[in-house]
Write an enzyme that holds these catalytic residues in place. Structure first.
Site, short mmCIF file in Angstrom:
data_model
loop_
_atom_site.label_atom_id
_atom_site.label_comp_id
_atom_site.label_asym_id
_atom_site.label_seq_id
_atom_site.Cartn_x
_atom_site.Cartn_y
_atom_site.Cartn_z
N HIS A 27 51.07 112.01 56.11
CA HIS A 27 52.30 111.49 55.49
C HIS A 27 52.43 109.97 55.55
CE1 HIS A 27 53.92 111.26 59.59
NE2 HIS A 27 54.95 110.59 59.10
N ASP A 28 51.84 109.34 56.53
CA ASP A 28 51.93 107.88 56.66
C ASP A 28 50.63 107.17 56.28
OD1 ASP A 28 54.60 107.59 57.36
OD2 ASP A 28 54.22 107.57 59.51
N LYS A 87 50.55 103.65 54.99
CA LYS A 87 50.80 102.51 55.87
C LYS A 87 49.56 101.65 56.05
CE LYS A 87 54.91 103.99 58.31
NZ LYS A 87 55.53 104.32 59.59
N HIS A 107 55.14 102.50 51.55
CA HIS A 107 54.06 103.33 52.09
C HIS A 107 53.99 104.75 51.52
CE1 HIS A 107 56.91 105.00 55.10
NE2 HIS A 107 56.04 105.99 55.19
N HIS A 112 58.45 112.36 51.87
CA HIS A 112 59.16 112.49 53.15
C HIS A 112 60.30 111.49 53.33
CE1 HIS A 112 56.02 109.56 54.20
NE2 HIS A 112 56.79 109.17 55.20
N HIS A 113 60.44 110.52 52.44
CA HIS A 113 61.58 109.61 52.51
C HIS A 113 62.53 109.78 51.31
CE1 HIS A 113 60.62 107.37 56.10
NE2 HIS A 113 59.38 107.22 55.69
N ASP A 172 59.44 114.23 60.47
CA ASP A 172 59.21 112.79 60.64
C ASP A 172 60.40 112.15 61.35
OD1 ASP A 172 57.85 110.28 60.23
OD2 ASP A 172 59.10 109.93 58.47
#
Length: 184
Positions: free
Chosen positions: A34-35, A38, A63, A87-88, A116
């Site tokens: 998920h990240d 980044k 990201h 996820h955001h 998260d």
């Protein structure tokens, strides 16, 4: 350790929600990645020990887009790319990077989002200590009330809070052990 914790949380929540073993494996992959975006963010912003400026925060907010861009290029990863990258997103459409709303956000992405948040709140961060159970639940309930996160998925987390927290912490300790072994 963060992604290991998110993956462990998402997997156990998916199991509790009744997903199949195959689906849980895909969910674990998505949560672990998920990240990934980044990697496109400067480390001085990622590791900044104090509050980010609005400019720095806007950079961080890119990201999930980079995660989507990377994962959507992998054959057979279309679901994983969405699950990891959304996820955001917020149910009310105010999230990022795609400003999806309601049913446009897959259930699995909602699980990854809450996972998260949960892991971020229990973890020590450079700018604050990990929070206690009451603080975490209060913050997440407020987010559900404001239609940012899925209230039903949140209830699943709250009903299994201590069990999930134990699973997450165990996964993070395992990640530290693996990492320590590879750099030793």
């Amino acid at each position: 350790t963060h992604s290991s914790g998110v993956a462990a949380c998402a997997k156990i929540m998916a199991k509790l929600a009744g997903f199949s073993e195959t689906e849980c494996t895909k969910i674990t992959i998505a949560a672990n990645l998920h990240d990934l975006g980044k990697l496109a963010i400067p480390s001085e912003i990622l590791n900044k020990p104090s509050r980010l400026s609005s400019f720095e925060y806007d950079i961080i907010k890119g990201h999930p887009f980079y995660t989507y861009k990377i994962l959507s290029q992998i054959e057979g990863f279309s679901d994983i790319a969405k699950w990891a990258s959304f996820h955001h997103e917020h149910l009310d459409g105010t999230g990022y990077p795609f400003h999806l709303k309601g049913d446009e956000i897959p259930l699995v992405s909602r699980i990854v989002a809450i996972s998260d948040l949960f892991v971020a709140l229990i973890e020590n961060r450079p700018y604050r200590a990990g929070m206690d159970k009451k603080q975490i639940i209060d913050i997440l309930k407020e987010m559900a009330k404001n239609n940012y996160i899925d209230a039903d998925i949140l209830e699943l987390l709250i009903d299994n809070f201590d069990y999930i927290k134990h699973i997450v912490e165990s996964a993070q300790i395992g990640a530290i052990d693996i990492y320590s072994d590879t750099i030793a």
